[in-house]
Design a protein around this motif. Structure first.
Motif, PDB file in Angstrom:
ATOM      1  N   HIS A 291      56.038  44.864   5.893  1.00 31.53           N
ATOM      2  CA  HIS A 291      55.883  46.269   6.266  1.00 31.53           C
ATOM      3  C   HIS A 291      54.530  46.814   5.801  1.00 31.53           C
ATOM      4  O   HIS A 291      53.861  47.549   6.542  1.00 31.53           O
ATOM      5  CB  HIS A 291      57.016  47.101   5.645  1.00 31.53           C
ATOM      6  CG  HIS A 291      58.363  46.749   6.185  1.00 31.53           C
ATOM      7  ND1 HIS A 291      59.533  46.966   5.473  1.00 31.53           N
ATOM      8  CD2 HIS A 291      58.751  46.180   7.353  1.00 31.53           C
ATOM      9  CE1 HIS A 291      60.562  46.566   6.178  1.00 31.53           C
ATOM     10  NE2 HIS A 291      60.116  46.073   7.320  1.00 31.53           N
ATOM     11  N   ILE A 292      54.135  46.443   4.585  1.00 30.91           N
ATOM     12  CA  ILE A 292      52.851  46.925   4.047  1.00 30.91           C
ATOM     13  C   ILE A 292      51.695  46.385   4.881  1.00 30.91           C
ATOM     14  O   ILE A 292      50.761  47.118   5.234  1.00 30.91           O
ATOM     15  CB  ILE A 292      52.703  46.503   2.572  1.00 30.91           C
ATOM     16  CG1 ILE A 292      53.742  47.236   1.701  1.00 30.91           C
ATOM     17  CG2 ILE A 292      51.298  46.799   2.065  1.00 30.91           C
ATOM     18  CD1 ILE A 292      53.825  46.715   0.284  1.00 30.91           C
ATOM     19  N   ALA A 293      51.746  45.091   5.208  1.00 29.68           N
ATOM     20  CA  ALA A 293      50.675  44.494   6.027  1.00 29.68           C
ATOM     21  C   ALA A 293      50.593  45.165   7.393  1.00 29.68           C
ATOM     22  O   ALA A 293      49.497  45.427   7.911  1.00 29.68           O
ATOM     23  CB  ALA A 293      50.925  42.995   6.184  1.00 29.68           C
ATOM     24  N   LEU A 294      51.744  45.465   7.972  1.00 28.81           N
ATOM     25  CA  LEU A 294      51.762  46.121   9.277  1.00 28.81           C
ATOM     26  C   LEU A 294      51.161  47.518   9.198  1.00 28.81           C
ATOM     27  O   LEU A 294      50.358  47.923  10.050  1.00 28.81           O
ATOM     28  CB  LEU A 294      53.205  46.184   9.797  1.00 28.81           C
ATOM     29  CG  LEU A 294      53.412  46.747  11.200  1.00 28.81           C
ATOM     30  CD1 LEU A 294      52.715  45.863  12.232  1.00 28.81           C
ATOM     31  CD2 LEU A 294      54.897  46.854  11.523  1.00 28.81           C
ATOM     32  N   LEU A 295      51.528  48.260   8.155  1.00 37.04           N
ATOM     33  CA  LEU A 295      51.020  49.622   7.998  1.00 37.04           C
ATOM     34  C   LEU A 295      49.529  49.641   7.669  1.00 37.04           C
ATOM     35  O   LEU A 295      48.823  50.584   8.028  1.00 37.04           O
ATOM     36  CB  LEU A 295      51.809  50.343   6.899  1.00 37.04           C
ATOM     37  CG  LEU A 295      53.282  50.638   7.224  1.00 37.04           C
ATOM     38  CD1 LEU A 295      53.986  51.210   6.010  1.00 37.04           C
ATOM     39  CD2 LEU A 295      53.397  51.597   8.398  1.00 37.04           C
ATOM     40  N   GLN A 296      49.048  48.608   6.994  1.00 35.95           N
ATOM     41  CA  GLN A 296      47.615  48.544   6.706  1.00 35.95           C
ATOM     42  C   GLN A 296      46.798  48.396   7.981  1.00 35.95           C
ATOM     43  O   GLN A 296      45.689  48.912   8.091  1.00 35.95           O
ATOM     44  CB  GLN A 296      47.318  47.374   5.755  1.00 35.95           C
ATOM     45  CG  GLN A 296      47.712  47.647   4.320  1.00 35.95           C
ATOM     46  CD  GLN A 296      47.455  46.456   3.413  1.00 35.95           C
ATOM     47  OE1 GLN A 296      47.455  45.309   3.862  1.00 35.95           O
ATOM     48  NE2 GLN A 296      47.248  46.715   2.133  1.00 35.95           N
ATOM     49  N   GLN A 297      47.347  47.679   8.950  1.00 38.58           N
ATOM     50  CA  GLN A 297      46.641  47.480  10.210  1.00 38.58           C
ATOM     51  C   GLN A 297      46.963  48.571  11.235  1.00 38.58           C
ATOM     52  O   GLN A 297      46.104  48.974  12.014  1.00 38.58           O
ATOM     53  CB  GLN A 297      47.006  46.108  10.804  1.00 38.58           C
ATOM     54  CG  GLN A 297      46.656  44.929   9.908  1.00 38.58           C
ATOM     55  CD  GLN A 297      45.178  44.846   9.601  1.00 38.58           C
ATOM     56  OE1 GLN A 297      44.348  45.146  10.455  1.00 38.58           O
ATOM     57  NE2 GLN A 297      44.837  44.442   8.390  1.00 38.58           N
ATOM     58  N   ILE A 298      48.212  49.042  11.227  1.00 36.31           N
ATOM     59  CA  ILE A 298      48.656  50.054  12.196  1.00 36.31           C
ATOM     60  C   ILE A 298      49.391  51.156  11.432  1.00 36.31           C
ATOM     61  O   ILE A 298      50.622  51.108  11.281  1.00 36.31           O
ATOM     62  CB  ILE A 298      49.586  49.438  13.268  1.00 36.31           C
ATOM     63  CG1 ILE A 298      48.988  48.151  13.834  1.00 36.31           C
ATOM     64  CG2 ILE A 298      49.849  50.442  14.393  1.00 36.31           C
ATOM     65  CD1 ILE A 298      49.908  47.402  14.765  1.00 36.31           C
ATOM     66  N   PRO A 299      48.685  52.146  10.911  1.00 33.44           N
ATOM     67  CA  PRO A 299      49.329  53.192  10.099  1.00 33.44           C
ATOM     68  C   PRO A 299      50.443  53.935  10.825  1.00 33.44           C
ATOM     69  O   PRO A 299      51.381  54.418  10.179  1.00 33.44           O
ATOM     70  CB  PRO A 299      48.156  54.132   9.764  1.00 33.44           C
ATOM     71  CG  PRO A 299      46.939  53.275   9.874  1.00 33.44           C
ATOM     72  CD  PRO A 299      47.222  52.303  10.975  1.00 33.44           C
ATOM     73  N   ASP A 300      50.355  54.035  12.148  1.00 29.24           N
ATOM     74  CA  ASP A 300      51.375  54.773  12.901  1.00 29.24           C
ATOM     75  C   ASP A 300      52.641  53.958  13.141  1.00 29.24           C
ATOM     76  O   ASP A 300      53.567  54.442  13.800  1.00 29.24           O
ATOM     77  CB  ASP A 300      50.801  55.218  14.256  1.00 29.24           C
ATOM     78  CG  ASP A 300      49.655  56.201  14.090  1.00 29.24           C
ATOM     79  OD1 ASP A 300      49.596  56.859  13.038  1.00 29.24           O
ATOM     80  OD2 ASP A 300      48.818  56.306  15.010  1.00 29.24           O
TER      81      ASP A 300
END
Length: 547
Positions: A291-300
């Motif tokens: 989840h953190i890796a995803l949010l780092q690349q795609i904050p939305d």
């Protein structure tokens, strides 16, 4: 009245009651409604996704007294008999218990006879891959020339074990694992109909634990109802599954981000007091890292199912993208090897300690910067500061400059630099900062020009001007402020840097080590003897220096 388990009570009886598998339902519906029904169907997929359920609904559609269609009436004698498991023309076989060729021949001896009760004689063979090779050969003859009144429905979790001669004579449908949200919604609907108190977070845990299987989800739901004395609430489900509170996962990641080994072990010990499933705990940690890796690349991309948004955002800023990827990879390998550890707790503890060990960190025992990197510059002493004084950046003497043409880059000042002394201290500092890949490249191609109370000045090699953006400068400024424990303004100018940048310094060190390694091999006495005796040649491209 005898209790009926939810998996049987809520088994779909029509295609419209199926959850998911739309790609299969569409094909079967069109085939039935158009009258283009193949003589053999193969349903594949993991356990509990609806293979035999679809096969039974298909058998009902073929034999409903109202006619062949995708919407059997469910009321006629054929439909009710199939639902109750007493339809004589639906022959269900468990291939796992009837693997011998004699069993298959006995089964197929009656294929030639017309159905007794329905329109078609339907053979439903579950786990068909368990049949022997001789059994497949016996079945193949019938599949090649099937009687018009016979339909074969095969189900398997392992289609790779089926002979290609069988596969080529079947319409194959691959049933997918169900998404956790689909399972959660279905469980919520069932509990609402059963008038059972429910907790949305508890259903999310059950849906995730089901691992794509609706049957497993319903079995877990039955267990949760019994465990919770008629209620399905989160703390009961968590205890039943041996899950861990999400806050413990966040606390573990906080300790990793702070490089605090003592706090890391303390949090793990608190989590262990609830006797969790350690493989599941590690899986939760991996899920959070994802989840953190995803949010780092795609904050939305945040979704409520991910967990606490505030803590995830904080961890997102505390951990670099490289850290997250490293921790994830170590966690995956650790989970794989958990069964080889002396016990699961020690295996998990060692996995977390490995995450710490492979991270760039400051050794608190002395004033040297220690970096566990592949290539490490020679250790350079940095002056200790007073206890009350904030850390300072070591700077080089003012450079000698010569006039150079002004760089034509918008909003970027330019400075001409001819030479300064090497700055291994600046390299050591960069290795401690939490930087993304491109921001680190910006720092590595810059030299430290001056360090004042409120400003830090860098000079970026003009050949690397494309690295400089407002966003990267701001990120580097923020990292420096954290490292210095004071507010500073970072300015970056372009210049013709003649000295070593950290990047060129490391490159030069690597080249020197490579040259030394090649020289050592070529001048080795044994190697020289091989060259003289056998005319051997040294492949220098295969020589690598050893750290």
């Amino acid at each position: 009245m005898q209790y009926q388990v939810l998996a049987r009570k809520w088994r779909p009886r029509r295609f419209t009651e199926m959850v998911g598998q739309e790609h299969v339902l569409r094909a079967l519906t069109n085939a039935l409604d158009s009258g283009r029904v193949h003589h053999a169907f193969l349903f594949t997929g993991t356990r509990g996704v609806g293979k035999t359920t679809l096969a039974r609904i298909l058998a009902k559609s073929l034999n409903c007294e109202s006619g062949v269609s995708s919407t059997p009436c469910g009321q006629c004698s054929a439909c009710t008999a199939i639902d109750e498991g007493r339809f004589v023309d639906l022959i269900e076989v468990d291939a796992a218990s009837r693997t011998k060729v004699e069993d298959t021949r006995d089964l197929l001896d009656n294929v030639q006879y017309a159905p007794s009760q329905g329109r078609y004689k339907v053979y439903l063979i579950d786990e068909v891959h368990m049949l022997s090779n001789h059994s497949f050969n016996a079945l193949l003859k019938t599949l090649e020339e099937p009687p018009p009144h016979v339909k074969f429905l095969f189900a398997t979790t392992d289609p790779q074990k089926l002979p290609v001669t069988i596969l080529s004579r079947c319409l194959q449908f691959n049933l997918k694992r169900l998404y956790p949200e689909l399972i959660r919604k279905h469980l919520a609907h069932i509990l609402q109909q059963e008038h059972i108190e429910q907790d949305d977070l508890a259903l999310k845990r059950l849906a995730k634990a089901a691992d794509g299987s609706m049957r497993d989800a319903l079995s877990l739901l039955d267990q949760a109802i019994a465990y919770g004395a008629g209620k399905v609430v989160d703390h009961d489900v968590r205890d039943m599954l041996g899950s861990i509170e999400q806050t413990h996962i966040y606390d573990l990641l906080d300790a990793l981000a702070a490089h605090d080994g003592k706090q890391l072990i303390t949090v793990l010990q608190h989590a262990a007091e609830r006797s969790p499933d350690y493989a599941e705990l590690l899986a939760e940690l991996l899920s959070c890292l994802h989840h953190i890796a995803l949010l780092q690349q795609i904050p939305d991309a945040y979704d409520e199912a991910m967990g606490d948004q505030e803590r995830l955002q904080r961890l997102q800023s505390q951990l670099t993208a490289e850290d997250v990827q490293l921790y994830y990879q170590i966690g995956v390998l650790g989970r794989r090897d958990l069964s080889y550890a002396p016990n699961p707790y020690l295996g998990l503890e060692m996995t977390l300690l490995r995450m710490l060990a492979f991270h760039l960190q400051t050794n608190p025992g002395n004033s040297k910067f220690v970096a566990t990197a592949t290539v490490q510059p020679p250790p350079t002493e940095i002056k200790k500061t007073q206890a009350a004084a904030p850390p300072q950046l070591a700077t080089a003497p003012a450079p000698t400059t010569t006039a150079l043409p002004q760089q034509t880059t918008s909003n970027i000042p330019s400075v001409a630099m001819e030479q300064t002394v090497a700055q291994p201290e600046w390299l050591n500092i960069i290795l401690q900062l939490k930087l993304t890949a491109m921001v680190k490249e910006l720092a590595m191609h810059s030299v430290l020009r001056s360090n004042e109370e409120k400003t830090v000045q860098l000079v970026l090699d003009a050949s690397c001007k494309n690295l400089l953006t407002d966003e990267r400068r701001a990120n580097l400024e923020s990292a420096l402020q954290t490292h210095l424990s004071r507010t500073v303004k970072l300015s970056i100018e372009l210049g013709n840097v003649q000295q070593d940048t950290p990047a060129s310094y490391l490159q030069r060190q690597q080249q020197a080590r490579q040259a030394a390694a090649q020289s050592a091999i070529q001048n080795d006495g044994n190697v020289q003897k091989l060259i003289e005796t056998f005319g051997a040649q040294v492949r220098t491209d295969t020589i690598q220096p050893v750290d």
